[in-house]
Design an enzyme around this catalytic site. Structure first.
Site, PDB file in Angstrom:
ATOM      1  N   HIS A  34     -55.835 -14.617  14.905  1.00 30.11           N
ATOM      2  CA  HIS A  34     -54.968 -13.498  15.251  1.00 30.11           C
ATOM      3  C   HIS A  34     -53.974 -13.281  14.139  1.00 30.11           C
ATOM      4  CE1 HIS A  34     -52.273 -10.911  17.520  1.00 30.11           C
ATOM      5  NE2 HIS A  34     -53.300 -10.694  18.301  1.00 30.11           N
ATOM      6  N   ASP A  57     -59.548 -12.336  23.676  1.00 28.63           N
ATOM      7  CA  ASP A  57     -60.921 -11.883  23.891  1.00 28.63           C
ATOM      8  C   ASP A  57     -61.901 -13.025  24.117  1.00 28.63           C
ATOM      9  OD1 ASP A  57     -60.408  -9.161  23.671  1.00 28.63           O
ATOM     10  OD2 ASP A  57     -60.385  -9.274  21.488  1.00 28.63           O
TER      11      ASP A  57
HETATM   12  N1  CMC Z   1     -63.600 -17.142  12.052  1.00 26.04           N
HETATM   13  C1  CMC Z   1     -63.617 -17.711  10.831  1.00 26.04           C
HETATM   14  N2  CMC Z   1     -62.630 -17.524   9.913  1.00 26.04           N
HETATM   15  C2  CMC Z   1     -61.623 -16.733  10.240  1.00 26.04           C
HETATM   16  C3  CMC Z   1     -61.550 -16.104  11.493  1.00 26.04           C
HETATM   17  C4  CMC Z   1     -62.583 -16.327  12.420  1.00 26.04           C
HETATM   18  N3  CMC Z   1     -62.560 -15.764  13.619  1.00 26.04           N
HETATM   19  N4  CMC Z   1     -60.424 -15.360  11.558  1.00 26.04           N
HETATM   20  C5  CMC Z   1     -59.812 -15.511  10.373  1.00 26.04           C
HETATM   21  N5  CMC Z   1     -60.532 -16.347   9.573  1.00 26.04           N
HETATM   22  C6  CMC Z   1     -60.157 -16.779   8.229  1.00 26.04           C
HETATM   23  C7  CMC Z   1     -60.386 -15.676   7.214  1.00 26.04           C
HETATM   24  O1  CMC Z   1     -61.660 -15.753   6.630  1.00 26.04           O
HETATM   25  C8  CMC Z   1     -59.280 -15.928   6.224  1.00 26.04           C
HETATM   26  O2  CMC Z   1     -59.688 -16.965   5.394  1.00 26.04           O
HETATM   27  P1  CMC Z   1     -59.148 -17.038   3.848  1.00 26.04           P
HETATM   28  O3  CMC Z   1     -57.701 -17.404   3.957  1.00 26.04           O
HETATM   29  O4  CMC Z   1     -59.959 -18.131   3.242  1.00 26.04           O
HETATM   30  O5  CMC Z   1     -59.369 -15.693   3.243  1.00 26.04           O
HETATM   31  C9  CMC Z   1     -58.125 -16.456   7.071  1.00 26.04           C
HETATM   32  O6  CMC Z   1     -58.751 -17.033   8.242  1.00 26.04           O
HETATM   33  C10 CMC Z   1     -57.155 -15.371   7.515  1.00 26.04           C
HETATM   34  O7  CMC Z   1     -57.909 -14.334   8.126  1.00 26.04           O
HETATM   35  P2  CMC Z   1     -57.603 -12.784   7.923  1.00 26.04           P
HETATM   36  O8  CMC Z   1     -58.820 -11.993   8.208  1.00 26.04           O
HETATM   37  O9  CMC Z   1     -56.938 -12.572   6.615  1.00 26.04           O
HETATM   38  O10 CMC Z   1     -56.521 -12.595   9.085  1.00 26.04           O
HETATM   39  P3  CMC Z   1     -56.084 -11.230   9.688  1.00 26.04           P
HETATM   40  O11 CMC Z   1     -54.748 -11.466  10.255  1.00 26.04           O
HETATM   41  O12 CMC Z   1     -56.237 -10.138   8.689  1.00 26.04           O
HETATM   42  O13 CMC Z   1     -57.160 -10.950  10.843  1.00 26.04           O
HETATM   43  C11 CMC Z   1     -58.313 -11.085  12.911  1.00 26.04           C
HETATM   44  C12 CMC Z   1     -56.975 -11.286  12.170  1.00 26.04           C
HETATM   45  C13 CMC Z   1     -58.069 -11.170  14.406  1.00 26.04           C
HETATM   46  C14 CMC Z   1     -58.886  -9.691  12.572  1.00 26.04           C
HETATM   47  C15 CMC Z   1     -59.306 -12.186  12.438  1.00 26.04           C
HETATM   48  O14 CMC Z   1     -58.802 -13.465  12.809  1.00 26.04           O
HETATM   49  C16 CMC Z   1     -60.710 -11.977  13.021  1.00 26.04           C
HETATM   50  O15 CMC Z   1     -61.511 -11.242  12.428  1.00 26.04           O
HETATM   51  N6  CMC Z   1     -61.019 -12.623  14.197  1.00 26.04           N
HETATM   52  C17 CMC Z   1     -62.289 -12.394  14.879  1.00 26.04           C
HETATM   53  C18 CMC Z   1     -62.232 -11.070  15.629  1.00 26.04           C
HETATM   54  C19 CMC Z   1     -61.356 -11.169  16.868  1.00 26.04           C
HETATM   55  O16 CMC Z   1     -61.450 -12.116  17.649  1.00 26.04           O
HETATM   56  N7  CMC Z   1     -60.541 -10.126  17.076  1.00 26.04           N
HETATM   57  C20 CMC Z   1     -59.681 -10.019  18.279  1.00 26.04           C
HETATM   58  C21 CMC Z   1     -58.227 -10.171  17.932  1.00 26.04           C
HETATM   59  S1  CMC Z   1     -57.186 -10.425  19.379  1.00 26.04           S
HETATM   60  C22 CMC Z   1     -57.330  -9.015  20.335  1.00 26.04           C
HETATM   61  C23 CMC Z   1     -57.084  -7.735  19.633  1.00 26.04           C
HETATM   62  O17 CMC Z   1     -56.192  -7.595  18.812  1.00 26.04           O
HETATM   63  O18 CMC Z   1     -57.786  -6.785  19.959  1.00 26.04           O
END
Ligand code: CMC
Length: 428
Positions: free
Chosen positions: A306, A363
């Site tokens: 998140h 989720d």
């Molecule tokens: N599985 C594996 N690695 C992950 C995941 C994951 N679910 N989420 C983040 N990472 C890693 C990502 O690869 C990155 O690594 P690095 O530092 O090496 O580049 C690091 O953690 C930070 O991730 P980010 O994508 O830069 O973080 P963000 O804040 O931009 O994205 C997120 C947040 C929720 C989009 C992301 O964690 C994600 O894609 N999660 C899976 C989708 C998900 O469950 N979404 C629902 C969010 S909660 C409800 C809502 O808001 O609707």
């Protein structure tokens, strides 16, 4: 004089920037006049460090897993409130008196029907249309039926907010009915909000339908948990679209579209699809954890991570407990729940997930409850939209009532050619 921060620029210029402090001690540097004073803008792709507004609706402390609606902890609301009471709280900024809640509920009940002509729109969608596409389209189409009170400066029409709250469940249930080829069920004024939705989803004109109270209660809780989450992607979208003074139906349709994607509300659908994939693959959760750690695999653990929570998402904790209860009550033994628990444990004990502070989010478990309720997988995000609606309305209202509001218009750093000329085909 209030506190300021000093910014020293490469040309030696020093700019004083006001410091703003929120009610929970969060601090920000106000850069609104930075460009006017220095020609510099700030750059923050993904807005991870940018506050877009002052807001008194929802507070999240992502490091400590705290979520408050108008100051009230989410745990208290889930234990004592209802979705409609919570919606009133979010939209109006305070808990309703008994009579106010009754009147809010009754007004919503009496606006649940759709214009009969709207029914015809559903015939135009393919049977396999994604329900989020239908939801967004039909909500946007309401702006053609309610052309009054649109974009009135300084306020969001109360009646249009009631219409949105009342009609979204009908629109959603009819999208489902269309996909399974069953007759649309008209709303029933004898039923309360969640009962009515379940009745329109699963009732049939040929037999009595009584929603299971345990399912009604679980649905109410899920909607409360989804009701707001400050400046997430869909809420920011609603505020931005509203900032051009677009009518509320179009604003909410834009929020629905933003929610649809897999990084946001669409993740609940993808969690179930991922768990099914793990099941089909023989249930080896470790293999999928390894895959999620490999950036080149393009695979992420859906329902994990998140932008704001770097600790347990408090909503996930409540849903997990609810999930056990609902499945037990409905006597559903879903092997996907066991896989989810195994996957959660494997990820929580893995160094990659620990280091990056990736925890299960809202989720992760919600899909399992929705599945047990009989909601089809592709409609999970629709459930999220039903819950998030009062938050979107509250934010559009807060934005609209802000006397100094301006159109949202971020800047950019241009990286294209400095100068180019049109050329005829033979010179390109
Ligand atoms: N599985 C594996 N690695 C992950 C995941 C994951 N679910 N989420 C983040 N990472 C890693 C990502 O690869 C990155 O690594 P690095 O530092 O090496 O580049 C690091 O953690 C930070 O991730 P980010 O994508 O830069 O973080 P963000 O804040 O931009 O994205 C997120 C947040 C929720 C989009 C992301 O964690 C994600 O894609 N999660 C899976 C989708 C998900 O469950 N979404 C629902 C969010 S909660 C409800 C809502 O808001 O609707």
């Amino acid at each position: 004089m209030s506190e300021t921060a000093e910014l020293k620029l490469p040309d030696g210029q020093v700019v004083q920037l006001p410091v703003v402090e929120g009610s929970a001690g969060e601090r920000a540097i106000d850069i609104a006049n930075l460009r006017a004073e220095s020609k510099y803008i700030t750059l923050d792709p993904g807005f991870g460090n940018t506050g877009s507004c002052l807001s008194s609706i929802t507070f999240i402390d992502g490091d400590n897993g705290v979520l408050l609606y108008r100051g009230i902890p989410i745990e208290e609301l889930c234990a004592h409130s209802s979705f409609l009471e919570t919606s009133f709280l979010l939209i109006n900024g305070r808990l309703p008196k008994k009579a106010e809640l009754e009147s809010f509920e009754s007004e919503i009940t009496r606006h649940t029907m759709l214009y009969e002509d709207v029914k015809n729109f559903y015939d135009g969608f393919p049977r396999d249309a994604h329900p989020m596409a239908i939801l967004a389209s039909v909500v946007c189409s309401l702006s053609s039926f309610y052309q009054d009170e649109q974009g009135s400066p300084g306020e969001v029409s109360y009646l249009n907010s009631i219409r949105l709250m009342a009609k979204l469940p009908t629109i959603a249930a009819w999208a489902y009915k269309r996909s399974v080829g069953q007759p649309f069920m008209y709303p029933s004024n004898n039923l309360r909000y969640c009962e009515n939705f379940l009745y329109m989803m699963f009732g049939l004109p040929v037999e009595e339908y009584e929603p299971d109270p345990a399912v009604v209660e679980a649905l109410d809780t899920l909607l409360i948990l989804h009701a707001d989450h400050e400046q997430n992607c869909s809420t920011s979208t609603v505020r931005l679209v509203r900032s051009s003074m677009t009518n509320m139906f179009a604003c909410i349709a834009s929020g629905i579209c933003a929610l649809w994607g897999s990084r946001h509300g669409g993740a609940n659908q993808e969690v179930i699809e991922m768990l099914e994939q793990i099941q089909e693959d023989g249930g080896n959760v470790k293999k999928f954890v390894e895959m999620a750690k490999d950036r080149d695999s393009g695979f992420r653990l859906m329902g994990f991570g998140h932008r704001v929570y770097k600790n347990f998402d408090p909503r996930a904790k409540i849903i997990k407990a609810k999930c056990d209860k609902v499945l037990e009550r409905l006597k559903v033994a879903d092997p996907l729940l066991d896989i989810a628990k195994e996957l959660e444990e494997a990820a929580l004990n893995d160094d990659y997930f620990k280091e990056k502070k990736l925890y299960p989010n809202v989720d992760f478990y919600s899909g399992i409850i929705y599945k047990a309720m009989g909601i089809p997988t592709n409609a999970f995000t629709v459930m999220f939209a039903l819950g998030r609606l009062p938050g979107w309305i509250a934010h559009a209202k807060e934005y609209t009532e802000e006397p100094k509001n301006r159109i949202g218009r971020p800047r950019q750093i241009y990286t294209g050619p400095e100068s180019a000329h049109w050329l005829p085909f033979d010179q390109r």
